[in-house]
Design a protein around this motif. Structure first.
Motif, PDB file in Angstrom:
ATOM      1  N   UNK A 132       0.807  -1.214   0.000  1.00 56.67           N
ATOM      2  CA  UNK A 132       0.000   0.000   0.000  1.00 56.67           C
ATOM      3  C   UNK A 132       0.847   1.274   0.000  1.00 56.67           C
ATOM      4  N   UNK A 133       2.004   1.240   0.641  1.00 52.66           N
ATOM      5  CA  UNK A 133       2.822   2.453   0.751  1.00 52.66           C
ATOM      6  C   UNK A 133       4.092   2.312  -0.086  1.00 52.66           C
ATOM      7  N   UNK A 134       4.102   2.890  -1.277  1.00 54.05           N
ATOM      8  CA  UNK A 134       5.263   2.735  -2.151  1.00 54.05           C
ATOM      9  C   UNK A 134       6.555   3.276  -1.523  1.00 54.05           C
ATOM     10  N   UNK A 135       6.437   4.314  -0.712  1.00 57.51           N
ATOM     11  CA  UNK A 135       7.651   4.862  -0.081  1.00 57.51           C
ATOM     12  C   UNK A 135       8.293   3.800   0.811  1.00 57.51           C
ATOM     13  N   UNK A 136       7.460   3.015   1.470  1.00 59.31           N
ATOM     14  CA  UNK A 136       7.969   1.962   2.351  1.00 59.31           C
ATOM     15  C   UNK A 136       8.665   0.876   1.536  1.00 59.31           C
ATOM     16  N   UNK A 137       8.014   0.475   0.452  1.00 61.90           N
ATOM     17  CA  UNK A 137       8.584  -0.545  -0.412  1.00 61.90           C
ATOM     18  C   UNK A 137       9.958  -0.088  -0.924  1.00 61.90           C
ATOM     19  N   UNK A 138      10.022   1.146  -1.411  1.00 63.53           N
ATOM     20  CA  UNK A 138      11.281   1.667  -1.947  1.00 63.53           C
ATOM     21  C   UNK A 138      12.367   1.762  -0.881  1.00 63.53           C
TER      22      UNK A 138
ATOM     23  N   UNK B 284       3.117   6.308  19.290  1.00 66.11           N
ATOM     24  CA  UNK B 284       1.985   5.602  18.685  1.00 66.11           C
ATOM     25  C   UNK B 284       1.997   4.143  19.097  1.00 66.11           C
ATOM     26  N   UNK B 285       0.824   3.552  19.163  1.00 64.64           N
ATOM     27  CA  UNK B 285       0.809   2.112  19.394  1.00 64.64           C
ATOM     28  C   UNK B 285       0.975   1.398  18.059  1.00 64.64           C
ATOM     29  N   UNK B 286       1.099   0.077  18.102  1.00 68.80           N
ATOM     30  CA  UNK B 286       1.262  -0.683  16.856  1.00 68.80           C
ATOM     31  C   UNK B 286      -0.083  -0.721  16.140  1.00 68.80           C
ATOM     32  N   UNK B 287      -0.418   0.374  15.511  1.00 69.49           N
ATOM     33  CA  UNK B 287      -1.735   0.536  14.891  1.00 69.49           C
ATOM     34  C   UNK B 287      -1.690  -0.128  13.522  1.00 69.49           C
ATOM     35  N   UNK B 288      -2.456  -1.187  13.337  1.00 69.80           N
ATOM     36  CA  UNK B 288      -2.305  -1.984  12.116  1.00 69.80           C
ATOM     37  C   UNK B 288      -3.264  -1.517  11.029  1.00 69.80           C
ATOM     38  N   UNK B 289      -3.023  -2.000   9.839  1.00 74.83           N
ATOM     39  CA  UNK B 289      -3.901  -1.711   8.700  1.00 74.83           C
ATOM     40  C   UNK B 289      -5.344  -2.061   9.045  1.00 74.83           C
ATOM     41  N   UNK B 290      -5.497  -3.133   9.826  1.00 78.43           N
ATOM     42  CA  UNK B 290      -6.851  -3.600  10.131  1.00 78.43           C
ATOM     43  C   UNK B 290      -7.571  -2.714  11.152  1.00 78.43           C
ATOM     44  N   UNK B 291      -6.807  -1.809  11.789  1.00 75.46           N
ATOM     45  CA  UNK B 291      -7.442  -0.881  12.729  1.00 75.46           C
ATOM     46  C   UNK B 291      -8.049   0.321  12.014  1.00 75.46           C
ATOM     47  N   UNK B 292      -7.592   0.550  10.787  1.00 81.60           N
ATOM     48  CA  UNK B 292      -8.033   1.749  10.066  1.00 81.60           C
ATOM     49  C   UNK B 292      -9.552   1.719   9.873  1.00 81.60           C
TER      50      UNK B 292
ATOM     51  N   UNK C  49      -0.814   4.396   8.962  1.00 76.10           N
ATOM     52  CA  UNK C  49      -2.121   3.798   9.221  1.00 76.10           C
ATOM     53  C   UNK C  49      -2.990   4.756  10.033  1.00 76.10           C
ATOM     54  N   UNK C  50      -2.390   5.377  11.048  1.00 78.11           N
ATOM     55  CA  UNK C  50      -3.125   6.346  11.857  1.00 78.11           C
ATOM     56  C   UNK C  50      -3.572   7.524  10.981  1.00 78.11           C
ATOM     57  N   UNK C  51      -2.654   7.989  10.164  1.00 77.35           N
ATOM     58  CA  UNK C  51      -2.994   9.124   9.298  1.00 77.35           C
ATOM     59  C   UNK C  51      -4.132   8.758   8.348  1.00 77.35           C
ATOM     60  N   UNK C  52      -4.112   7.542   7.845  1.00 78.83           N
ATOM     61  CA  UNK C  52      -5.195   7.113   6.965  1.00 78.83           C
ATOM     62  C   UNK C  52      -6.524   7.042   7.692  1.00 78.83           C
ATOM     63  N   UNK C  53      -6.487   6.668   8.957  1.00 79.66           N
ATOM     64  CA  UNK C  53      -7.719   6.672   9.742  1.00 79.66           C
ATOM     65  C   UNK C  53      -8.226   8.106   9.915  1.00 79.66           C
ATOM     66  N   UNK C  54      -7.303   9.000  10.200  1.00 80.38           N
ATOM     67  CA  UNK C  54      -7.670  10.425  10.324  1.00 80.38           C
ATOM     68  C   UNK C  54      -8.337  10.929   9.043  1.00 80.38           C
TER      69      UNK C  54
END
Lengths: 415, 433
Positions: free
Chosen positions: A376-382, B16-24, B381-386
């Motif tokens: 999902x995050x290309x910056x991370x992949x790169x 931040x906590x370990x906020x995962x993709x699935x938390x979004x 992930x947090x930013x995407x939730x925001x």
């Protein structure tokens, strides 16, 4: 006078199916760079012509002795091969005998254990004919050969543990294999473990004192052309996640599949490629179907070296979900090919590779979440590719060879 | 005459906590309350409380000849209030002596200046109000996050009416010049107090280093170094993290004993005195102009901004964060604004720094993540939730109950509730290498 090593292995590229062959190649290349003369003894089933010893010594079924670069390779006529259980051994022996046109008497052992002992007998005779300073035996099938060579020659023995029975079989080790491993470790003058993780198993499960075990991490060979080759992504809007290795319990392919399911529930535009073969292949195919993701999981079967490289390049992400991985060279190869990696913490490679994502193999949610993050995050992949590749470029087989060399010097008793 | 100006930075981020993709889209629980509380409590006990006690004693025992300045961030103060209110009481007690100055900075210890001047100013205002409310004084000297400084920042701060500003006395800026004088910017007149990094770092970094040739650092030796400045300097600016006392340098190293002793030894010399930054800025006329077009800071060996920006994950995260500024402010959602601002704290970007990661290094301090990549993942992930909250309104209900996951490939068909994708503009699936 340069130091001479009599080395026993059971696979070597191009005739190899796993990491052991790759490691033996890297290590012997590194040793040759350091001026060490290696004689590599390897089992190889003959094609059916009468077995004639090139050295002319009677009673040794050699296929030949060749000079490969700086290394002398002695091929012993044997049906020993890696990563097989008793049943698979029998099957393989029958195939070889078929190819040879069913000779009246088979020289091979009637089972795997017998064949290991027969190979070890031949080793004893090779030890009497060759000149060397140190014996170096790779993994359990060659430990008895190493012990015999030590008894025949009086030279010190180093056993190199690339994997243990506990990695291969979990908590139900094959007792005969375990016994052979333990004896090899006990009779050796020094033990090399491919990671601290493996050293821990050697001391905990085999009762070996820690100071007898040295850790020499594996490395990866560098092909400088690789840097300039473009990735081979398939431009169809789908992301590709790769599993590559033997499809066996040790490698955790089932965890890969459960994580794939979790990813696909969230984001369907991913294909998962399972490359390799092994005894869990059937299970995996059925499982993919019952999880309802059969159309997203592709099985390639066993891949050649060239196909393997292609697979890395095609993938957007490589995952090593091993349950117990003594080392694990594949993530290093993946990074060399420009593909980022997620690796199991239950691995030796996790001790030397920092620029990657790490997971506990059982934590499906974390594995899936990290897979999604990379996709999902290309910056991370790169970033993972750039940093990982740079880190891997600093690893070298010469460093591993250097450590082996100092171990040889220690067991010889003088610097 | 040497005026010694001692300033401590007091800062704690919301990790931040370990906020995962699935938390979004499902969880607004962004911060690791347990870990933050644990760290605040530990540092309060090891550093803030005993150090404040020590400073108060020094002020009282020297009849106010000893003085000290602090810059305390809003995120630290909030967390003291939540987890260790005694720390605030003890700072207030220090403020009541009249010998303690509180400096101005951004409330969130952010890098806002680099991305949004409006946001930068708003955070400074918010911080000023917090200082006024807690310590009944109005800060008059500014210090930017991590002593980040250049001509442009100086010019803005001067316009905002400050009477002084702090900066790093970096070699590559000073050249042959000494940090022990007051300077002014090349195109301005605001007095600049430059950190004497040698004398500061002798305490902050080298105090307990056994391989340092000056080890052990005694109070006598340190006082003699300061005395030696008499005659070739007018000020000595000692700037350091407060956590140096008791946390970076453990109590067992003798750091507290050392700190109890050296100020008194320095005061024995009749030409020395402690002066707070505001006093130094008023008393000393700048001796020369200092031209700093490039950004400098007090971090790492480079003394530049490479600790917080420059790698791909840092830059992508920063870009995505400030890209939603307008939307966040338009939402009028206070909780959302506060969360967004907590994400601006420089520490998140520091944890994403990869430059020394393979060697395992200083960026690990207080770092809650396994790797810079894990920090980036939690952050994004947090930013995407925001962002989802921004698009769904204040109730946070996602209209179709579904989070849609998109990649660059289908960015032009991005659904309203979809993820924003970080990184460079869409270039298809191929990676840049």
């Amino acid at each position: 006078m340069s130091l001479r090593v009599l080395m026993f292995g059971w696979e070597f590229p191009p005739f190899s199916s796993g990491g052991l062959g790759t490691a033996c190649k890297g290590l012997t290349d590194g040793l040759s760079q350091k001026g060490v003369k290696v004689t590599f003894v390897i089992p190889k089933a003959s094609g059916g012509t009468s077995s004639v010893s090139s050295s002319g010594a009677p009673g040794i079924q050699l296929i030949g002795a060749d000079q490969v670069g700086d290394m002398k390779v002695i091929e012993v006529d044997s049906v020993l091969r890696g990563y097989v259980n008793a049943e698979q051994y029998h099957e393989h022996m029958m195939t070889v005998l078929n190819r040879q046109g069913h000779p009246a008497t088979s020289l091979y052992g009637k089972d795997l254990h017998q064949e290991v002992l027969r190979y070890a007998e031949i080793a004893k005779r090779i030890a009497l004919l060759e000149d060397f300073d140190v014996i170096h035996a790779h993994d359990w099938m060659t430990y008895q050969a190493g012990i015999n060579a030590k008894e025949a020659s009086g030279k010190p023995l180093v056993v190199h543990v690339h994997a243990t029975e506990f990695d291969r079989s979990g908590d139900n080790p094959n007792q005969a294999v375990y016994a052979l491993e333990k004896m090899g470790m006990e009779r050796a003058d020094r033990i090399i473990a491919v990671s601290s993780y493996t050293k821990g198993i050697i001391t905990d499960r085999y009762g070996i004192p820690p100071d007898k075990v040295a850790v020499v991490h594996n490395a990866v060979a560098h092909n400088h052309n690789q840097e300039h080759r473009p990735p081979a992504s398939i431009n169809d809007g789908m992301k590709t996640v790769l599993f590559l290795g033997r499809i066996t319990m040790q490698k955790g392919p089932d965890y890969f599949l459960y994580a794939a399911k979790r990813v696909l529930d969230f984001f369907p535009h991913v294909r998962f490629v399972v490359a390799g073969s092994g005894d869990m292949e059937r299970f995996m195919i059925d499982k993919a179907a019952s999880l309802g993701i059969a159309d997203r999981v592709l099985f390639t079967g066993f891949l050649s070296a060239e196909q393997t490289e292609q697979a890395y390049r095609m993938a957007d992400l490589y995952v090593l979900p091993s349950v117990s991985e003594p080392f694990g060279i594949t993530p290093l190869e993946s990074l060399t090919n420009g593909t980022p990696v997620i690796i199991s913490r239950q691995s030796g490679v996790s001790e030397v590779l920092k620029n990657c994502l790490k997971v506990d193999f059982w934590d499906i949610d974390d594995m899936a979440s990290k897979m999604l993050s990379v996709l999902k995050y290309p910056a991370l992949e790169n970033q993972l590719v750039d940093d990982g590749r740079q880190e891997v470029s600093r690893m070298s087989w010469e460093d591993s060879a250097e450590k082996c060399l100092s171990i040889y010097q220690q067991v010889r008793g003088f610097p | 005459m040497v005026d010694i100006s001692l300033y401590f930075q007091v800062h704690q981020p919301y990790r931040l906590r370990r906020y995962s993709v699935f938390d979004i889209g499902k969880s607004r629980d962004y911060f690791d309350k347990k870990k933050n509380e644990e760290i605040i409590s530990r540092v309060a006990k090891k550093c803030y409380l005993p150090s404040n006690r020590l400073m108060l004693d020094l002020i009282n025992e020297t009849d106010g000849a000893f003085k000290v300045a602090y810059s305390i961030t809003g995120t630290a103060m909030e967390q003291f209030a939540s987890f260790e209110p005694r720390v605030i009481d003890s700072f207030q007690e220090l403020a009541d002596t009249g010998k303690v100055e509180f400096l101005s900075e951004t409330y969130y210890h952010s890098l806002a200046f680099l991305h949004s001047q409006d946001e930068f100013k708003e955070q400074i205002r918010q911080h000023r109000k917090m200082i006024q409310a807690n310590f009944h004084q109005t800060p008059s000297v500014f210090r930017n996050t991590e002593l980040i400084y250049n001509n442009a920042i100086a010019s803005l701060i001067e316009k905002m009416g400050y009477k002084g500003m702090l900066a790093e006395g970096a070699d590559h800026v000073l050249g042959w010049r000494s940090p022990n004088f007051v300077y002014r910017p090349a195109h301005g007149s605001i007095p600049l107090l430059l950190k004497n990094y040698k004398l500061s770092d002798d305490i902050a970094f080298r105090f307990s280093n056994h391989s340092w040739k000056e080890f052990p650092l005694t109070a006598e030796k340190y006082a003699s170094w300061i005395n030696a400045i008499n005659g070739n300097g007018r000020v000595v600016n000692l700037f350091m993290d407060y956590e140096t006392l008791g946390e970076h340098q453990w109590a067992q190293t003798g750091i507290f004993k050392f700190f109890r002793a050296w100020p008194r030894l320095v005061l024995k010399h009749p030409d020395n005195s402690f002066q707070n930054p505001g006093e130094v800025a008023t008393k000393h006329r700048p001796e020369a102009g200092l031209d700093v077009p490039q950004l400098i800071s007090w971090a790492d060996l480079e003394r530049d901004l490479s600790a917080w920006q420059g790698n791909q994950i840092q830059d992508a995260a920063m870009k995505e964060l400030y890209a939603v500024e307008r939307l966040v402010k338009a939402s009028k959602d206070k909780a959302l604004l506060d969360s967004w601002r907590r994400l601006q704290t420089s520490d998140h970007f520091y944890y994403m720094c990869t430059k020394y990661f393979a060697d395992g290094d200083v960026h690990k301090y207080f770092n809650p993540y396994d790797s810079p990549y894990d920090c980036f993942i939690a952050f994004m992930n947090v930013l995407n939730d925001l962002i989802i909250r921004l698009k769904t309104g204040r109730d946070g209900q996602i209209s179709d109950g579904q989070v849609t996951f998109t990649t660059e490939a289908d960015a032009d068909t991005l659904p309203v509730n979809g993820f924003m994708i970080s990184g460079e503009p869409s270039r298809g699936l191929g990676r840049s290498r």
